[in-house]
Design a protein around this motif. Structure first.
Motif: not given
Length: 266
Positions: A103-107, A119-121, A155-161
């Motif tokens: 769910n957090w991935m979707e957020l 899948a890559a992430i 960008e991916e790191v920023e969104q995840i954090v």
């Protein structure tokens, strides 16, 4: 997220019973894409079983141990009875955690995140942390630094954090220690103030750590630290006392760190 491959013998899997027969039950393995296992009646419960339905129901979520995998015949043999209560609770919690992470991935990346990027992430998380949930938890605690060793872009790191810090409940521990500070000179009060500022880190304490220094009774001061784990907490506790002691030592005073109180509580 569901795994595309096959489980390994000995692995614990979460499944939902979707069909019950006299000879056993068929289990839809919820963590794997289009995979179904068979739990023979002898593996449903210990002892002699007269009626399988006395032990399980259709639609019931179970944790089963993988006994054997035959990819050629598309067969997975399972055992429900070989899983103890501790294993069952731990596996169910792990599964629920991964659902949260999904769910957090979707957020973090939106509902339109394509399967390839997902899948890559996810694979970066699995390789570095063992699970997506643990990856988000570490991102919540340590921020971008936790993801330095991954191949995720900025960008991916920023969104995840950002998502992790808004949604992950981080476990914290609290530790307490004490430091006695004495300065025999006329400017002793000012030196002590400087020492306490140093003990509190002068604004350089990491975001994931909370540190507070309070007066107990001359010459004793209490240091409280809240951190993600004991190793980190203990380290910052000792460093805080060392900083304060160094300041008073520079002015001819003394500093002594101890874990238990020397002054009686009032």
């Amino acid at each position: 997220m569901k795994y595309s491959g096959w489980p390994d013998p000995g692995e614990l899997v979460v499944g939902r019973i979707d069909e019950i027969e006299d000879f056993g039950v068929f289990v839809d393995m919820l963590e794997y894409e289009d995979k179904r296992g068979l739990c023979h009646i002898s593996e449903v419960a210990s002892g002699w079983i007269k009626n399988v339905r006395d032990h399980v129901n259709e639609g019931q979520t179970v944790v089963a141990k993988v006994l054997e995998v035959d990819e050629e015949s598309q067969q997975v043999d399972l055992s429900i009875k070989d899983v103890n209560d501790h294993q069952r609770k731990e596996k169910i919690q792990e599964w629920k955690n991964e659902q949260k992470a999904d769910n957090w991935m979707e957020l973090a990346f939106g509902e339109d995140l394509d399967d390839e990027t997902y899948a890559a992430i996810a694979n970066e998380f699995l390789a570095e942390f063992g699970s997506m949930y643990d990856g988000f938890e570490q991102a919540a605690i340590h921020g971008q630094e936790a993801l330095d060793d991954t191949d995720l872009d900025d960008e991916e790191v920023e969104q995840i954090v950002e998502t992790a810090r808004e949604n992950v409940s981080v476990p914290y521990v609290n530790v307490t220690g004490y430091v006695d500070l004495s300065v025999p000179t006329a400017d002793g009060v000012d030196v002590i103030k400087e020492a306490l500022q140093a003990a509190e880190g002068n604004g350089e304490i990491p975001e994931e750590v909370e540190l507070e220094v309070t007066y107990v009774g001359s010459p004793e001061y209490r240091i409280r630290v809240r951190a993600p784990d004991y190793k980190t907490a203990e380290s910052h506790l000792e460093q805080s006392a060392d900083r304060a002691s160094a300041v008073v030592a520079d002015h001819g005073g003394t500093g002594e760190y101890h874990r238990e109180r020397n002054t009686d509580e009032e």
